[in-house]
Design a protein around this motif. Structure first.
Motif, mmCIF file in Angstrom:
data_model
loop_
_atom_site.group_PDB
_atom_site.id
_atom_site.type_symbol
_atom_site.label_atom_id
_atom_site.label_comp_id
_atom_site.label_asym_id
_atom_site.label_seq_id
_atom_site.Cartn_x
_atom_site.Cartn_y
_atom_site.Cartn_z
ATOM 1 N N UNK A 174 0.118 -46.735 -23.569
ATOM 2 C CA UNK A 174 0.152 -45.351 -23.108
ATOM 3 C C UNK A 174 0.585 -44.386 -24.191
ATOM 4 N N UNK A 175 1.605 -44.753 -24.926
ATOM 5 C CA UNK A 175 2.122 -43.848 -25.949
ATOM 6 C C UNK A 175 1.205 -43.739 -27.161
ATOM 7 N N UNK A 176 0.641 -44.854 -27.589
ATOM 8 C CA UNK A 176 -0.135 -44.853 -28.825
ATOM 9 C C UNK A 176 -1.618 -44.593 -28.602
ATOM 10 N N UNK A 177 -2.253 -45.357 -27.721
ATOM 11 C CA UNK A 177 -3.703 -45.265 -27.578
ATOM 12 C C UNK A 177 -4.131 -44.154 -26.625
ATOM 13 N N UNK A 178 -3.296 -43.827 -25.662
ATOM 14 C CA UNK A 178 -3.613 -42.719 -24.762
ATOM 15 C C UNK A 178 -2.948 -41.433 -25.246
ATOM 16 N N UNK A 179 -2.272 -41.508 -26.379
ATOM 17 C CA UNK A 179 -1.663 -40.380 -27.077
ATOM 18 C C UNK A 179 -0.648 -39.613 -26.232
ATOM 19 N N UNK A 180 0.088 -40.329 -25.394
ATOM 20 C CA UNK A 180 1.122 -39.676 -24.597
ATOM 21 C C UNK A 180 2.362 -39.337 -25.426
ATOM 22 N N UNK A 181 2.464 -39.908 -26.598
ATOM 23 C CA UNK A 181 3.584 -39.565 -27.475
ATOM 24 C C UNK A 181 3.539 -38.084 -27.863
ATOM 25 N N UNK A 182 2.315 -37.558 -28.012
ATOM 26 C CA UNK A 182 2.147 -36.155 -28.392
ATOM 27 C C UNK A 182 1.829 -35.258 -27.196
ATOM 28 N N UNK A 183 1.872 -35.813 -25.997
ATOM 29 C CA UNK A 183 1.552 -35.040 -24.789
ATOM 30 C C UNK A 183 2.709 -34.095 -24.455
ATOM 31 N N UNK A 184 2.456 -33.144 -23.573
ATOM 32 C CA UNK A 184 3.554 -32.285 -23.124
ATOM 33 C C UNK A 184 4.685 -33.131 -22.530
ATOM 34 N N UNK A 185 5.900 -32.617 -22.677
ATOM 35 C CA UNK A 185 7.081 -33.386 -22.296
ATOM 36 C C UNK A 185 7.042 -33.838 -20.839
ATOM 37 N N UNK A 186 6.597 -32.987 -19.942
ATOM 38 C CA UNK A 186 6.569 -33.354 -18.515
ATOM 39 C C UNK A 186 5.653 -34.549 -18.262
ATOM 40 N N UNK A 187 4.489 -34.562 -18.887
ATOM 41 C CA UNK A 187 3.557 -35.666 -18.705
ATOM 42 C C UNK A 187 4.133 -36.956 -19.267
ATOM 43 N N UNK A 188 4.749 -36.856 -20.434
ATOM 44 C CA UNK A 188 5.355 -38.053 -21.034
ATOM 45 C C UNK A 188 6.501 -38.569 -20.177
ATOM 46 N N UNK A 189 7.322 -37.677 -19.631
ATOM 47 C CA UNK A 189 8.425 -38.110 -18.777
ATOM 48 C C UNK A 189 7.927 -38.763 -17.490
ATOM 49 N N UNK A 190 6.835 -38.250 -16.943
ATOM 50 C CA UNK A 190 6.251 -38.873 -15.754
ATOM 51 C C UNK A 190 5.796 -40.291 -16.079
ATOM 52 N N UNK A 191 5.130 -40.449 -17.206
ATOM 53 C CA UNK A 191 4.659 -41.780 -17.601
ATOM 54 C C UNK A 191 5.828 -42.721 -17.866
ATOM 55 N N UNK A 192 6.817 -42.257 -18.612
ATOM 56 C CA UNK A 192 7.989 -43.094 -18.904
ATOM 57 C C UNK A 192 8.722 -43.461 -17.621
ATOM 58 N N UNK A 193 8.848 -42.502 -16.708
ATOM 59 C CA UNK A 193 9.504 -42.778 -15.431
ATOM 60 C C UNK A 193 8.741 -43.796 -14.609
ATOM 61 N N UNK A 194 7.409 -43.676 -14.591
ATOM 62 C CA UNK A 194 6.602 -44.652 -13.874
ATOM 63 C C UNK A 194 6.816 -46.049 -14.436
#
Length: 82
Positions: free
Chosen positions: A41-61
């Motif tokens: 998710x972080x590397x290949x779906x580029x969530x590392x550079x996503x807006x903070x809210x989207x990244x927090x949702x993914x990390x929380x999930x």
């Protein structure tokens, strides 16, 4: 990054194959699977550079799903010995 995912796959396979305690081995495999999903998710779906809210949702999930599955697994009755 690809080599890290392959190494994690081999580690989970080896832990499942060589462990004496199947519940501990299954937990290790599940944990490694969620770490791999997070990495993808972080590397290949580029969530590392996503807006903070989207990244927090993914990390929380990832944390909630992994914790929930591990808790359900450990609180479930173990299979009877034959």
């Amino acid at each position: 990054m690809w080599l890290v995912l392959v190494a994690a796959t081999l580690l989970s396979w080896e832990s499942a194959r060589s462990s004496g305690d199947y519940r501990l081995a299954s937990s290790a495999v599940l944990l490694i699977a969620f770490l791999k999903a997070r990495l993808i998710g972080l590397e290949f779906m580029e969530l590392r550079a996503a807006p903070l809210q989207l990244r927090l949702i993914f990390e929380g999930w990832a944390v909630i799903a992994c914790t929930g599955l591990l808790a359900l697994y450990w609180w479930s009755p173990s299979a009877p010995k034959a």
